[in-house]
Design a protein around this motif. Structure first.
Motif, PDB file in Angstrom:
ATOM      1  N   ALA A  63      -5.973  -1.089 -17.269  1.00 52.75           N
ATOM      2  CA  ALA A  63      -7.000  -1.708 -16.381  1.00 52.75           C
ATOM      3  C   ALA A  63      -6.147  -1.727 -14.776  1.00 52.75           C
ATOM      4  O   ALA A  63      -7.022  -1.482 -13.860  1.00 52.75           O
ATOM      5  CB  ALA A  63      -7.289  -3.244 -16.767  1.00 52.75           C
ATOM      6  N   GLY A  64      -4.908  -2.113 -14.821  1.00 51.39           N
ATOM      7  CA  GLY A  64      -4.115  -2.113 -13.512  1.00 51.39           C
ATOM      8  C   GLY A  64      -4.123  -0.572 -12.905  1.00 51.39           C
ATOM      9  O   GLY A  64      -4.517  -0.315 -11.683  1.00 51.39           O
ATOM     10  N   PHE A  65      -3.824   0.455 -13.813  1.00 48.55           N
ATOM     11  CA  PHE A  65      -3.819   1.774 -13.493  1.00 48.55           C
ATOM     12  C   PHE A  65      -5.010   2.262 -13.045  1.00 48.55           C
ATOM     13  O   PHE A  65      -5.433   2.747 -12.067  1.00 48.55           O
ATOM     14  CB  PHE A  65      -3.534   2.955 -14.549  1.00 48.55           C
ATOM     15  CG  PHE A  65      -1.982   2.720 -14.711  1.00 48.55           C
ATOM     16  CD1 PHE A  65      -0.822   2.516 -13.589  1.00 48.55           C
ATOM     17  CD2 PHE A  65      -1.282   2.611 -15.901  1.00 48.55           C
ATOM     18  CE1 PHE A  65       0.298   2.582 -13.780  1.00 48.55           C
ATOM     19  CE2 PHE A  65       0.030   2.369 -16.228  1.00 48.55           C
ATOM     20  CZ  PHE A  65       0.744   2.556 -15.316  1.00 48.55           C
ATOM     21  N   GLY A  66      -6.132   1.920 -13.570  1.00 51.74           N
ATOM     22  CA  GLY A  66      -7.592   2.117 -13.168  1.00 51.74           C
ATOM     23  C   GLY A  66      -7.989   1.420 -11.723  1.00 51.74           C
ATOM     24  O   GLY A  66      -8.679   1.983 -11.107  1.00 51.74           O
ATOM     25  N   ALA A  67      -7.564   0.186 -11.707  1.00 52.12           N
ATOM     26  CA  ALA A  67      -7.874  -0.480 -10.267  1.00 52.12           C
ATOM     27  C   ALA A  67      -7.021   0.152  -9.212  1.00 52.12           C
ATOM     28  O   ALA A  67      -7.615   0.376  -8.094  1.00 52.12           O
ATOM     29  CB  ALA A  67      -7.457  -1.804 -10.494  1.00 52.12           C
ATOM     30  N   LEU A  68      -5.902   0.738  -9.644  1.00 51.96           N
ATOM     31  CA  LEU A  68      -5.055   1.467  -8.495  1.00 51.96           C
ATOM     32  C   LEU A  68      -5.656   3.023  -8.329  1.00 51.96           C
ATOM     33  O   LEU A  68      -5.707   3.314  -6.978  1.00 51.96           O
ATOM     34  CB  LEU A  68      -3.621   1.771  -9.124  1.00 51.96           C
ATOM     35  CG  LEU A  68      -2.671   0.304  -9.154  1.00 51.96           C
ATOM     36  CD1 LEU A  68      -1.297   0.851  -9.797  1.00 51.96           C
ATOM     37  CD2 LEU A  68      -2.508   0.208  -7.504  1.00 51.96           C
ATOM     38  N   ALA A  69      -6.447   3.385  -9.418  1.00 47.09           N
ATOM     39  CA  ALA A  69      -6.921   4.895  -9.109  1.00 47.09           C
ATOM     40  C   ALA A  69      -8.343   4.585  -8.261  1.00 47.09           C
ATOM     41  O   ALA A  69      -8.563   5.410  -7.376  1.00 47.09           O
ATOM     42  CB  ALA A  69      -7.373   5.221 -10.452  1.00 47.09           C
ATOM     43  N   ALA A  70      -9.015   3.545  -8.483  1.00 49.67           N
ATOM     44  CA  ALA A  70     -10.049   3.149  -7.687  1.00 49.67           C
ATOM     45  C   ALA A  70      -9.718   2.938  -6.331  1.00 49.67           C
ATOM     46  O   ALA A  70     -10.538   3.386  -5.388  1.00 49.67           O
ATOM     47  CB  ALA A  70     -10.871   1.883  -8.245  1.00 49.67           C
ATOM     48  N   SER A  71      -8.685   2.046  -6.081  1.00 51.84           N
ATOM     49  CA  SER A  71      -8.334   1.825  -4.513  1.00 51.84           C
ATOM     50  C   SER A  71      -7.833   3.215  -3.919  1.00 51.84           C
ATOM     51  O   SER A  71      -8.177   3.316  -2.839  1.00 51.84           O
ATOM     52  CB  SER A  71      -6.923   0.929  -4.701  1.00 51.84           C
ATOM     53  OG  SER A  71      -6.515   0.799  -3.436  1.00 51.84           O
ATOM     54  N   TRP A  72      -7.234   4.110  -4.725  1.00 54.48           N
ATOM     55  CA  TRP A  72      -6.831   5.231  -3.915  1.00 54.48           C
ATOM     56  C   TRP A  72      -8.133   6.249  -3.699  1.00 54.48           C
ATOM     57  O   TRP A  72      -8.283   6.740  -2.782  1.00 54.48           O
ATOM     58  CB  TRP A  72      -5.864   6.081  -4.845  1.00 54.48           C
ATOM     59  CG  TRP A  72      -5.523   7.505  -4.414  1.00 54.48           C
ATOM     60  CD1 TRP A  72      -4.611   7.797  -3.616  1.00 54.48           C
ATOM     61  CD2 TRP A  72      -6.268   8.696  -4.622  1.00 54.48           C
ATOM     62  NE1 TRP A  72      -4.579   9.144  -3.323  1.00 54.48           N
ATOM     63  CE2 TRP A  72      -5.663   9.613  -3.964  1.00 54.48           C
ATOM     64  CE3 TRP A  72      -7.287   9.205  -5.574  1.00 54.48           C
ATOM     65  CZ2 TRP A  72      -6.081  11.136  -3.990  1.00 54.48           C
ATOM     66  CZ3 TRP A  72      -7.834  10.495  -5.477  1.00 54.48           C
ATOM     67  CH2 TRP A  72      -7.080  11.194  -4.912  1.00 54.48           C
ATOM     68  N   ALA A  73      -9.018   6.183  -4.600  1.00 57.54           N
ATOM     69  CA  ALA A  73     -10.352   6.929  -4.507  1.00 57.54           C
ATOM     70  C   ALA A  73     -11.069   6.497  -3.113  1.00 57.54           C
ATOM     71  O   ALA A  73     -11.740   7.026  -2.504  1.00 57.54           O
ATOM     72  CB  ALA A  73     -11.262   6.805  -5.689  1.00 57.54           C
ATOM     73  N   LEU A  74     -11.231   5.031  -2.825  1.00 54.50           N
ATOM     74  CA  LEU A  74     -11.640   4.437  -1.687  1.00 54.50           C
ATOM     75  C   LEU A  74     -11.092   4.968  -0.578  1.00 54.50           C
ATOM     76  O   LEU A  74     -11.549   5.317   0.192  1.00 54.50           O
ATOM     77  CB  LEU A  74     -11.999   3.016  -2.098  1.00 54.50           C
ATOM     78  CG  LEU A  74     -12.924   2.330  -2.980  1.00 54.50           C
ATOM     79  CD1 LEU A  74     -12.736   0.794  -3.268  1.00 54.50           C
ATOM     80  CD2 LEU A  74     -14.285   2.856  -2.462  1.00 54.50           C
ATOM     81  N   PHE A  75      -9.569   4.821  -0.693  1.00 54.46           N
ATOM     82  CA  PHE A  75      -8.986   5.226   0.930  1.00 54.46           C
ATOM     83  C   PHE A  75      -9.261   6.647   0.881  1.00 54.46           C
ATOM     84  O   PHE A  75      -9.462   6.737   2.294  1.00 54.46           O
ATOM     85  CB  PHE A  75      -7.345   5.014   0.422  1.00 54.46           C
ATOM     86  CG  PHE A  75      -7.016   3.545   0.751  1.00 54.46           C
ATOM     87  CD1 PHE A  75      -7.106   2.932   1.890  1.00 54.46           C
ATOM     88  CD2 PHE A  75      -6.273   2.936  -0.285  1.00 54.46           C
ATOM     89  CE1 PHE A  75      -6.752   1.632   2.202  1.00 54.46           C
ATOM     90  CE2 PHE A  75      -5.744   1.706  -0.101  1.00 54.46           C
ATOM     91  CZ  PHE A  75      -6.033   0.978   1.130  1.00 54.46           C
ATOM     92  N   ALA A  76      -9.043   7.543  -0.203  1.00 59.26           N
ATOM     93  CA  ALA A  76      -9.460   8.894   0.178  1.00 59.26           C
ATOM     94  C   ALA A  76     -10.728   9.125   0.655  1.00 59.26           C
ATOM     95  O   ALA A  76     -10.857  10.027   1.627  1.00 59.26           O
ATOM     96  CB  ALA A  76      -9.182   9.732  -1.021  1.00 59.26           C
ATOM     97  N   THR A  77     -11.776   8.559   0.026  1.00 61.04           N
ATOM     98  CA  THR A  77     -13.090   8.697   0.621  1.00 61.04           C
ATOM     99  C   THR A  77     -13.193   8.248   2.170  1.00 61.04           C
ATOM    100  O   THR A  77     -14.114   9.092   2.777  1.00 61.04           O
ATOM    101  CB  THR A  77     -14.055   7.927  -0.267  1.00 61.04           C
ATOM    102  OG1 THR A  77     -13.876   8.330  -1.686  1.00 61.04           O
ATOM    103  CG2 THR A  77     -15.548   8.202   0.208  1.00 61.04           C
TER     104      THR A  77
END
Length: 146
Positions: A63-77
């Motif tokens: 779940a933590g890796f998922g939150a990090l991935a979502a954060s990265w996706a938001l930054f990239a977008t």
């Protein structure tokens, strides 16, 4: 426990291959194989393998890796939208209507030296053709025999 055993077995096998390679008098290659084979046992001894095994089977870690991935996706977008010219309509309208000027117009005149710049060169006359603009270039080329 199983991960530590597997890493230890891989290290022992690698050291065996390094010994056989050294027996064949390929010492540089044997040393390189030994170096690679010591990595898994080193990871076991430092506890990295145990931590990785615990992390791999932990739903909280995933779940933590998922939150990090979502954060990265938001930054990239947001970065992509910003580069594309995002922002409010007011900001885009102001950017389009703002006059575009050189940072310092006199900078190029100073860089070119004396006698350069807009004041030193006479403006072309409206009736003058574009061929006359290149007359100084042609003179330089003729001077050098080109």
């Amino acid at each position: 426990m199983i991960a530590e055993t597997v890493c230890s077995a891989v290290s022992v096998a690698g050291l065996g291959i390094a010994a056989v390679t050294a027996y064949r008098r390929r010492f540089l290659k044997a040393a390189r194989i030994a170096a690679y084979s010591l990595i898994p046992i080193g990871l076991v001894m430092t506890g990295v393998v145990g931590w990785a095994a615990d992390t791999a089977f932990s739903p909280t870690a995933w779940a933590g890796f998922g939150a990090l991935a979502a954060s990265w996706a938001l930054f990239a977008t947001t970065r992509a939208v910003e580069r594309r010219g995002g922002g409010s309509r007011k900001q885009r309208k102001e950017a389009r209507s703002a006059p575009r000027e050189a940072a310092e117009p006199a900078a190029s005149a100073r860089a070119l030296g004396p006698g350069a710049g807009p004041a030193a060169r006479p403006a072309t006359k409206p009736g003058q053709s574009s061929a006359d603009d290149f007359s100084d270039i042609e003179a330089i080329l003729k001077k050098h025999g080109i």
